[in-house]
Design a protein around this motif. Structure first.
Motif, PDB file in Angstrom:
ATOM      1  N   LEU A  79       0.829  -1.205   0.000  1.00 22.18           N
ATOM      2  CA  LEU A  79       0.000   0.000   0.000  1.00 22.18           C
ATOM      3  C   LEU A  79       0.863   1.255   0.000  1.00 22.18           C
ATOM      4  N   MET A  80       1.886   1.262   0.849  1.00 30.19           N
ATOM      5  CA  MET A  80       2.741   2.441   0.967  1.00 30.19           C
ATOM      6  C   MET A  80       3.609   2.642  -0.275  1.00 30.19           C
ATOM      7  N   VAL A  81       4.150   1.549  -0.827  1.00 34.53           N
ATOM      8  CA  VAL A  81       5.012   1.663  -2.007  1.00 34.53           C
ATOM      9  C   VAL A  81       4.238   2.208  -3.198  1.00 34.53           C
ATOM     10  N   LEU A  82       3.062   1.651  -3.457  1.00 32.42           N
ATOM     11  CA  LEU A  82       2.322   2.063  -4.644  1.00 32.42           C
ATOM     12  C   LEU A  82       1.760   3.483  -4.508  1.00 32.42           C
ATOM     13  N   SER A  83       1.299   3.844  -3.310  1.00 30.83           N
ATOM     14  CA  SER A  83       0.796   5.213  -3.144  1.00 30.83           C
ATOM     15  C   SER A  83       1.934   6.220  -3.286  1.00 30.83           C
ATOM     16  N   THR A  84       3.126   5.865  -2.812  1.00 31.37           N
ATOM     17  CA  THR A  84       4.283   6.754  -2.939  1.00 31.37           C
ATOM     18  C   THR A  84       4.724   6.865  -4.395  1.00 31.37           C
ATOM     19  N   ALA A  85       4.753   5.732  -5.100  1.00 30.53           N
ATOM     20  CA  ALA A  85       5.177   5.734  -6.499  1.00 30.53           C
ATOM     21  C   ALA A  85       4.191   6.492  -7.385  1.00 30.53           C
ATOM     22  N   LEU A  86       2.899   6.338  -7.099  1.00 26.17           N
ATOM     23  CA  LEU A  86       1.874   6.941  -7.947  1.00 26.17           C
ATOM     24  C   LEU A  86       1.613   8.412  -7.632  1.00 26.17           C
ATOM     25  N   PHE A  87       1.585   8.732  -6.332  1.00 34.38           N
ATOM     26  CA  PHE A  87       1.126  10.062  -5.931  1.00 34.38           C
ATOM     27  C   PHE A  87       2.133  10.844  -5.090  1.00 34.38           C
ATOM     28  N   GLY A  88       3.221  10.193  -4.695  1.00 28.24           N
ATOM     29  CA  GLY A  88       4.231  10.877  -3.900  1.00 28.24           C
ATOM     30  C   GLY A  88       3.822  11.145  -2.472  1.00 28.24           C
ATOM     31  N   LYS A  89       2.755  10.515  -1.999  1.00 27.67           N
ATOM     32  CA  LYS A  89       2.262  10.740  -0.636  1.00 27.67           C
ATOM     33  C   LYS A  89       1.594   9.465  -0.122  1.00 27.67           C
ATOM     34  N   PRO A  90       1.340   9.382   1.202  1.00 30.58           N
ATOM     35  CA  PRO A  90       0.669   8.197   1.754  1.00 30.58           C
ATOM     36  C   PRO A  90      -0.822   8.237   1.427  1.00 30.58           C
ATOM     37  N   ALA A  91      -1.166   7.904   0.187  1.00 31.84           N
ATOM     38  CA  ALA A  91      -2.538   8.054  -0.294  1.00 31.84           C
ATOM     39  C   ALA A  91      -3.426   6.867   0.049  1.00 31.84           C
ATOM     40  N   ALA A  92      -2.883   5.837   0.678  1.00 33.86           N
ATOM     41  CA  ALA A  92      -3.677   4.629   0.924  1.00 33.86           C
ATOM     42  C   ALA A  92      -4.419   4.670   2.257  1.00 33.86           C
ATOM     43  N   PHE A  93      -3.807   5.226   3.306  1.00 31.61           N
ATOM     44  CA  PHE A  93      -4.457   5.247   4.616  1.00 31.61           C
ATOM     45  C   PHE A  93      -3.879   6.366   5.476  1.00 31.61           C
ATOM     46  N   LYS A  94      -4.733   6.883   6.389  1.00 29.99           N
ATOM     47  CA  LYS A  94      -4.282   7.861   7.382  1.00 29.99           C
ATOM     48  C   LYS A  94      -3.832   7.156   8.655  1.00 29.99           C
ATOM     49  N   ASN A  95      -4.642   6.182   9.083  1.00 31.05           N
ATOM     50  CA  ASN A  95      -4.410   5.481  10.340  1.00 31.05           C
ATOM     51  C   ASN A  95      -4.376   3.977  10.094  1.00 31.05           C
ATOM     52  N   LEU A  96      -3.621   3.281  10.929  1.00 31.93           N
ATOM     53  CA  LEU A  96      -3.466   1.841  10.757  1.00 31.93           C
ATOM     54  C   LEU A  96      -3.533   1.150  12.110  1.00 31.93           C
ATOM     55  N   ILE A  97      -4.384   0.128  12.186  1.00 31.31           N
ATOM     56  CA  ILE A  97      -4.481  -0.680  13.397  1.00 31.31           C
ATOM     57  C   ILE A  97      -3.864  -2.043  13.111  1.00 31.31           C
ATOM     58  N   CYS A  98      -2.848  -2.381  13.869  1.00 31.11           N
ATOM     59  CA  CYS A  98      -2.100  -3.618  13.639  1.00 31.11           C
ATOM     60  C   CYS A  98      -2.316  -4.559  14.821  1.00 31.11           C
ATOM     61  N   ASN A  99      -3.057  -5.636  14.590  1.00 31.13           N
ATOM     62  CA  ASN A  99      -3.304  -6.582  15.683  1.00 31.13           C
ATOM     63  C   ASN A  99      -2.251  -7.677  15.717  1.00 31.13           C
TER      64      ASN A  99
END
Length: 322
Positions: free
Chosen positions: A276-296
């Protein structure tokens, strides 16, 4: 002799241990990850350049190894030892029992062998990835600041192609001489260049489609490469692909990204969270996939191994998209 100006010298690396064998190994960069890494670091090979791969798809030596061509590599050992003996160069000959990778389906030995792949140059995005990671909020925060940060710091170029039949075909058409490469960014473009109506994008509906060379008929046709996408590329594309962006819903896309939050298990730190982070960075130059992340965390069985979900072919359900 090829590579004689840079190869045939002694190197040192800590992956070689003295607890089995002599502690001395040869390096064949096309046949092992450590071999490739060591030869690359010592400038015996260069990144992106073609490797010498004198073993074919059947595991037999090619004509580059003239004395043993067409011999299966596992059956060539005796012939190679005999050739060394006839030259008066053997030091010792014997058999050592050691672990070796086997195919669990056929119980036959596996051979590490470099094959051509398509990559995303993630290493060029590394600084931007680290910067974008700081703009997201994770629970718990140590996963973001330690585990994920460390993974991004050591990110490698990502091989996104797979040699399989079922999967999303790479939309890349290449000429017979490799000089022309076309990436299809829409069905419309493929139809226009090929003159063929396209109704389905699975391999068996498009692999036969050819595109005339733009250089003239004497240069033949462009054909689609055989590979399909790594399914993790598809899962990382979910925030945009599920609304068919950029072909539809552009306004919806711009208003709703990034998503409020995603939630998944710790094992997705190097999986879905990463893609998610790689593709949003490559496509848009920013963390466009999510603002917040919950990791269980993960539920473990009595033997300490993690329980796995029964879900899609992506290896896990994608929990929440807000």
């Amino acid at each position: 002799m090829e590579f004689s100006d840079v190869a045939f010298r002694v190197l040192s690396d800590d992956y070689v241990k003295g607890d089995s064998g002599t502690g001395v190994v040869h390096c064949a960069p096309a046949f092992g990850e450590d071999d490739y890494r060591v030869c690359l670091a010592n400038e015996i090979i260069k990144k992106g350049e073609g490797l010498i791969v004198p073993v074919d798809e059947n595991g037999c030596f090619t004509e580059r190894v003239a004395d043993f061509s067409n011999l299966y590599v596992k059956e060539a050992d005796k012939a190679i030892i005999e050739a060394v003996r006839l030259k008066g160069r053997p030091v010792k000959s014997g058999t050592i029992t050691h672990s070796s990778p086997f195919c669990w389906r056929t119980n036959t030995p596996l051979i590490y062998r470099a094959v051509p792949s398509w990559f995303i140059r993630v290493e060029q995005l590394k600084e931007k990835l680290l910067e974008n990671n700081k703009q997201t909020y994770w629970v718990p925060d140590f996963v973001k600041e330690k585990r994920f940060h460390n993974w991004l710091e050591n990110a490698r170029d990502w091989a996104v192609s797979r040699s399989r039949f079922w999967g999303t075909p790479l939309p890349v058409w290449v000429s017979e001489d490799g000089e022309e490469v076309l990436v299809m960014d829409s069905i419309e473009k493929l139809e226009k260049l090929s003159g063929v109506k396209v109704s389905d994008l699975h391999r068996h509906y498009i692999d036969h489609i050819t595109i005339p060379s733009a250089r003239g008929p004497e240069f033949g046709y462009l054909r689609r490469v055989d590979d399909v996408f790594d399914c993790w590329f598809e899962s990382g594309s979910m925030p945009y692909a599920y609304i068919h962006y950029p072909f539809e819903n552009v306004e919806l896309f711009e208003k709703n990204l990034p998503g409020n939050f995603v939630a998944e298990g710790l094992d997705q730190t190097r999986g879905w969270f990463y893609t998610l982070m790689v593709l949003s960075t490559a496509l848009f130059g920013k963390p466009a996939a999510f603002k917040n992340l919950i990791c269980n965390g993960l539920v473990l069985a009595d033997d300490g191994k993690k329980f796995l979900k029964l879900s899609s072919s992506y290896g896990g359900s994608r929990s929440i998209w807000g």
